[in-house]
Design a protein around this motif. Structure first.
Motif, short mmCIF file in Angstrom:
data_model
loop_
_atom_site.label_atom_id
_atom_site.label_comp_id
_atom_site.label_asym_id
_atom_site.label_seq_id
_atom_site.Cartn_x
_atom_site.Cartn_y
_atom_site.Cartn_z
N TRP A 226 31.21 44.69 36.06
CA TRP A 226 30.45 45.93 36.23
C TRP A 226 29.65 46.38 35.02
O TRP A 226 28.58 46.96 35.18
CB TRP A 226 31.37 47.07 36.70
CG TRP A 226 32.51 47.40 35.78
CD1 TRP A 226 33.71 46.76 35.69
CD2 TRP A 226 32.57 48.47 34.81
NE1 TRP A 226 34.51 47.35 34.74
CE2 TRP A 226 33.84 48.39 34.19
CE3 TRP A 226 31.67 49.46 34.43
CZ2 TRP A 226 34.22 49.29 33.19
CZ3 TRP A 226 32.05 50.36 33.43
CH2 TRP A 226 33.32 50.27 32.84
N VAL A 227 30.09 46.07 33.82
CA VAL A 227 29.33 46.49 32.64
C VAL A 227 27.92 45.89 32.62
O VAL A 227 26.96 46.60 32.29
CB VAL A 227 30.10 46.15 31.34
CG1 VAL A 227 29.21 46.35 30.11
CG2 VAL A 227 31.35 47.03 31.22
N PRO A 228 27.72 44.61 33.01
CA PRO A 228 26.35 44.07 33.03
C PRO A 228 25.42 44.78 34.02
O PRO A 228 24.19 44.65 33.91
CB PRO A 228 26.56 42.60 33.43
CG PRO A 228 27.95 42.28 33.00
CD PRO A 228 28.72 43.54 33.26
N LEU A 229 25.99 45.54 34.96
CA LEU A 229 25.18 46.26 35.94
C LEU A 229 24.63 47.57 35.38
O LEU A 229 23.75 48.19 35.98
CB LEU A 229 26.00 46.54 37.20
CG LEU A 229 26.58 45.31 37.92
CD1 LEU A 229 27.46 45.76 39.09
CD2 LEU A 229 25.45 44.42 38.41
N LEU A 230 25.15 48.01 34.24
CA LEU A 230 24.73 49.28 33.65
C LEU A 230 23.40 49.09 32.91
O LEU A 230 23.23 48.11 32.19
CB LEU A 230 25.79 49.80 32.69
CG LEU A 230 27.19 50.03 33.28
CD1 LEU A 230 28.16 50.49 32.19
CD2 LEU A 230 27.14 51.05 34.42
N LYS A 231 22.50 50.03 33.08
CA LYS A 231 21.19 49.98 32.42
C LYS A 231 21.06 51.21 31.51
O LYS A 231 20.57 52.26 31.91
CB LYS A 231 20.06 49.97 33.47
CG LYS A 231 20.19 48.86 34.51
CD LYS A 231 20.20 47.48 33.86
CE LYS A 231 20.35 46.38 34.92
NZ LYS A 231 20.51 45.04 34.30
N LEU A 232 21.55 51.05 30.29
CA LEU A 232 21.55 52.15 29.32
C LEU A 232 20.84 51.70 28.06
O LEU A 232 20.74 50.50 27.77
CB LEU A 232 22.99 52.55 28.98
CG LEU A 232 23.85 53.04 30.15
CD1 LEU A 232 25.31 53.04 29.76
CD2 LEU A 232 23.41 54.45 30.56
N GLN A 233 20.34 52.65 27.28
CA GLN A 233 19.73 52.32 26.00
C GLN A 233 20.79 52.02 24.94
O GLN A 233 20.52 51.30 23.98
CB GLN A 233 18.84 53.49 25.54
CG GLN A 233 17.65 53.77 26.45
CD GLN A 233 16.81 54.92 25.95
OE1 GLN A 233 16.99 55.41 24.84
NE2 GLN A 233 15.87 55.37 26.78
N THR A 234 21.96 52.57 25.13
CA THR A 234 23.06 52.41 24.17
C THR A 234 23.86 51.16 24.49
O THR A 234 24.18 50.91 25.66
CB THR A 234 23.99 53.64 24.24
OG1 THR A 234 23.23 54.82 24.05
CG2 THR A 234 25.08 53.55 23.19
N PRO A 235 24.20 50.35 23.48
CA PRO A 235 25.07 49.19 23.73
C PRO A 235 26.41 49.63 24.32
O PRO A 235 26.94 50.69 23.97
CB PRO A 235 25.27 48.58 22.34
CG PRO A 235 24.13 49.10 21.52
CD PRO A 235 23.81 50.45 22.06
#
Length: 257
Positions: A226-235
């Motif tokens: 699930w983490v690869p599905l997140l689209k955030l500017q922050t690592p």
């Protein structure tokens, strides 16, 4: 065969017993506070229902007794903790509000017990030994479990008792929408649940502009789903200590009290 009791000859210096109290389970182990490694096998006991002070304290006593431990004890608690006193009660019995948690556990065990917020404890462990080791700036740890816990760190220093899981999200308390327990109850796929996590973490990102997010809780062991599905500017990094982070952070707090 009974396992030998852990070596406690240097208890005050390099070891403490850590207890992680959650809405569904209470876990404990002896921790080497210099390395962050568990010295004994982690033991888990279901959180009693109702999760009143007496009932929870009884479980803490069981864990400590089973380990033959007589040194300092640290315990996480799902609440705002001010000078050892619970100022809220998330996913535990409301009778905890206003209770001196330090005193309850210390009296029950006969040992010195240090209590702190559960996500704060997990964050301490990740900053010292895990995903945030050596990271400067603003680090926010979010634990996804029965609810959503949070820990905020500035250049490695804890800003205690943040409650970012209770931010309003789309007219709801955030954890009622995006906690891991919601995923399980609603039988959501990781892809479906990640959309809610995305909305929540994007909101946190806009408010705090962190340099790093760490995601913990039981679902962190499946971070690749699930983490690869997140689209955030922050690592975003998964917690390295996984479900042991709370135990380790609690033990650290006790050893360094």
């Amino acid at each position: 065969m009974t396992a030998p009791a852990p070596d406690q000859s240097r208890t005050q210096l390099d070891a403490a017993f850590g207890v992680d109290i959650g809405g569904s389970g209470i876990k404990g182990a002896v921790v080497d506070t210099l390395t962050g490694q568990l010295r004994t096998q982690r033991v888990r006991i279901p959180t009693p229902k109702p999760s009143t002070p007496d009932n929870v304290a009884e479980v803490v006593v069981q864990l400590v007794t089973r380990a033959n431990w007589t040194g300092p004890v640290g315990a996480t608690f799902p609440a705002v903790i001010k000078n050892g006193v619970a100022r809220s009660a998330a996913n535990v019995d409301p009778s905890w509000i206003g209770t001196d948690v330090d005193a309850v556990f210390s009296k029950a065990t006969g040992l010195e017990v240090t209590v702190l917020n559960d996500a704060d404890a997990a964050g301490l462990a990740e900053v010292r030994f895990g995903a945030a080791k050596g990271v400067s700036g603003v680090v926010i740890l979010l634990t996804f479990g029965t609810g959503i816990g949070s820990g905020i760190f500035l250049n490695g220093q804890l800003v205690p008792n943040s409650e970012l899981g209770h931010l309003e999200l789309e007219g709801h308390d955030a954890e009622s929408r995006a906690a891991a327990s919601v995923k399980d109850k609603q039988k959501m796929s990781y892809k479906q649940w990640a959309k809610r996590v995305q909305a929540y973490m994007s909101h946190v990102e806009k408010l705090f502009s962190p340099d790093l997010f760490i995601v913990g809780g039981g679902v962190s062991k499946d971070a690749d789903r699930w983490v690869p599905l997140l689209k955030l500017q922050t690592p975003v990094r998964p917690a390295q200590l996984l479900n042991n982070a709370g135990i380790v952070g609690a033990a650290m707090a006790a050893a360094e009290r």
